[in-house]
Enzyme design. Structure first.
Site, PDB file in Angstrom:
ATOM      1  N   ILE A 159       0.814  -1.497  -0.375  1.00  0.00           N
ATOM      2  CA  ILE A 159       0.384  -0.129  -0.312  1.00  0.00           C
ATOM      3  C   ILE A 159       0.795   0.823  -0.323  1.00  0.00           C
ATOM      4  O   ILE A 159       0.520   2.488  -0.472  1.00  0.00           O
ATOM      5  CB  ILE A 159      -1.419   0.494   1.358  1.00  0.00           C
ATOM      6  N   THR A 238      -5.174   5.054   8.282  1.00  0.00           N
ATOM      7  CA  THR A 238      -6.124   4.583   7.976  1.00  0.00           C
ATOM      8  C   THR A 238      -5.847   2.142   7.777  1.00  0.00           C
ATOM      9  O   THR A 238      -6.299   1.575   7.808  1.00  0.00           O
ATOM     10  CB  THR A 238      -5.624   3.565   6.233  1.00  0.00           C
ATOM     11  N   ARG A 240      -3.917   0.897  11.223  1.00  0.00           N
ATOM     12  CA  ARG A 240      -4.353   0.180  12.970  1.00  0.00           C
ATOM     13  C   ARG A 240      -4.249   0.741  13.797  1.00  0.00           C
ATOM     14  O   ARG A 240      -3.366   1.591  13.223  1.00  0.00           O
ATOM     15  CB  ARG A 240      -3.717  -0.692  13.313  1.00  0.00           C
ATOM     16  N   GLU A 269     -14.297  -0.476  18.021  1.00  0.00           N
ATOM     17  CA  GLU A 269     -15.189  -0.548  16.770  1.00  0.00           C
ATOM     18  C   GLU A 269     -16.354  -1.304  17.164  1.00  0.00           C
ATOM     19  O   GLU A 269     -16.662  -2.669  17.889  1.00  0.00           O
ATOM     20  CB  GLU A 269     -14.936  -1.160  15.749  1.00  0.00           C
ATOM     21  N   HIS A 288     -14.343   2.644   9.248  1.00  0.00           N
ATOM     22  CA  HIS A 288     -13.809   1.165   9.077  1.00  0.00           C
ATOM     23  C   HIS A 288     -13.636   1.122   7.834  1.00  0.00           C
ATOM     24  O   HIS A 288     -14.283  -0.697   7.436  1.00  0.00           O
ATOM     25  CB  HIS A 288     -13.450   0.372  10.326  1.00  0.00           C
TER      26      HIS A 288
END
Length: 324
Positions: A159, A238, A240, A269, A288
């Protein structure tokens, strides 16, 4: 007549699991039930799932520690979307005779969402959209240019490397750091190598995190690190939540040590209704959504069907094992 296996799909918030894949190859042998709401407590999870042999998890929405696994005697197959899930106790699963399988997935959706947060923050999109809809100020903010600014990447993996490519297309300078990143690897990506984390934080206009959560990266960004950043800088996470000290980040936003933050991940969450993060004006937050796209869901659930088929044939695929 052979009794069907029972399969539970957890946390199907959007109620799309069954429409995201073709489940017909297994429906003659498997009874599938979806759960659309977050169960919350371990007691509720255990109570609801007593009669299921197969349980499908959506990422890390519902943890499966030893205390849950050992109370589900019928459980034979546990499937998680993705090939990594820190919320599953893999050793406990193995000791209980539970096979754990994963699925493939795409890194493009979280990359795209990261840029949505960067662009939304830098141009104050939510503020201006709300003002337009409520017939308030016509143009009340002045946006940040990306061209010529420096993007600091904590992590230059799959990423992070894609983030660098896109930043360069915007005309940004890119600098990267991680404990294992070498100058040679950075140069291969056309990225400047930061010798230290502190150097990256001090030089960056936008800091974006793309690291795996581990003992080494937990609370990697705390009060000292946040105070090293420019007071005009943005922090994007984005990856953890545990990589950033949450209390320190709230303090940084309240006291304007940094200009703003974009978040897609949280220590708890779903985020509690009255949580402080819901109130900060310089925070752009999403629930998320990094992996939540039609394409990724199609991969997750088609591979889930394949995992179940191969398990029933006695030849499980995409198995996840504990690191004993």
């Amino acid at each position: 007549m052979q009794t069907k296996l029972r399969c539970a799909i957890l946390d199907d918030y959007q109620n799309v699991a069954l429409s995201s894949a073709d489940w017909t190859p297994i429906l003659d042998r498997v009874e599938v039930q979806t759960f659309n709401n977050y169960m919350g407590s371990e007691e509720k999870v255990v109570q609801e799932l007593q009669d299921f042999e197969i349980i499908v998890l959506m990422r890390e929405r519902t943890p499966f520690p030893e205390s849950v696994i050992t109370q589900l005697p019928k459980l034979k197959l546990l499937i998680t979307s993705g090939m990594r899930n820190a919320s599953i106790d893999l050793q406990a699963a193995e000791e209980s005779g539970v096979i754990v399988c994963g699925t493939e997935g795409s890194s493009n959706p979280p990359t795209e969402l990261t840029w949505a947060l960067i662009l939304g923050l830098s141009r104050q999109v939510v503020t201006e959209n709300n003002a337009l809809r409520s017939n308030r100020n016509w143009q009340s903010t002045v946006g940040m240019d990306l061209y010529g600014k420096t993007l600091g990447l904590l992590g230059l993996g799959k990423i992070g490397s894609r983030m660098a490519e896109i930043a360069q297309a915007f005309g940004m300078n890119v600098i990267a750091w991680s404990e294992n990143l070498t100058q040679e690897r950075a140069q291969e990506q056309g990225v400047q190598w930061a010798e230290t984390k502190e150097q990256l934080l001090e030089q960056s206009d936008i800091v974006s995190i793309h690291l795996v959560l581990s003992d080494r990266t937990r609370n990697l960004i705390g009060p000292a690190e946040l105070q090293r950043m420019k007071n005009t800088a943005l922090l994007i996470n984005t990856s953890r939540a545990g990589i950033v000290d949450q209390e320190a980040m709230v303090e940084a936003l309240q006291n304007e040590w940094i200009a703003g933050a974009g978040l897609d991940v949280y220590e708890q969450e779903p985020l509690p209704v009255n949580h402080m993060l819901r109130t900060l004006p310089n925070l752009l937050a999403t629930p998320h959504l990094g992996y939540v796209t039609q394409g990724n869901y199609a991969i997750y659930f088609n591979h889930t069907v394949e995992d179940i088929e191969m398990f029933m044939k006695g030849t499980p695929i995409r198995q996840l094992h504990s690191k004993k």
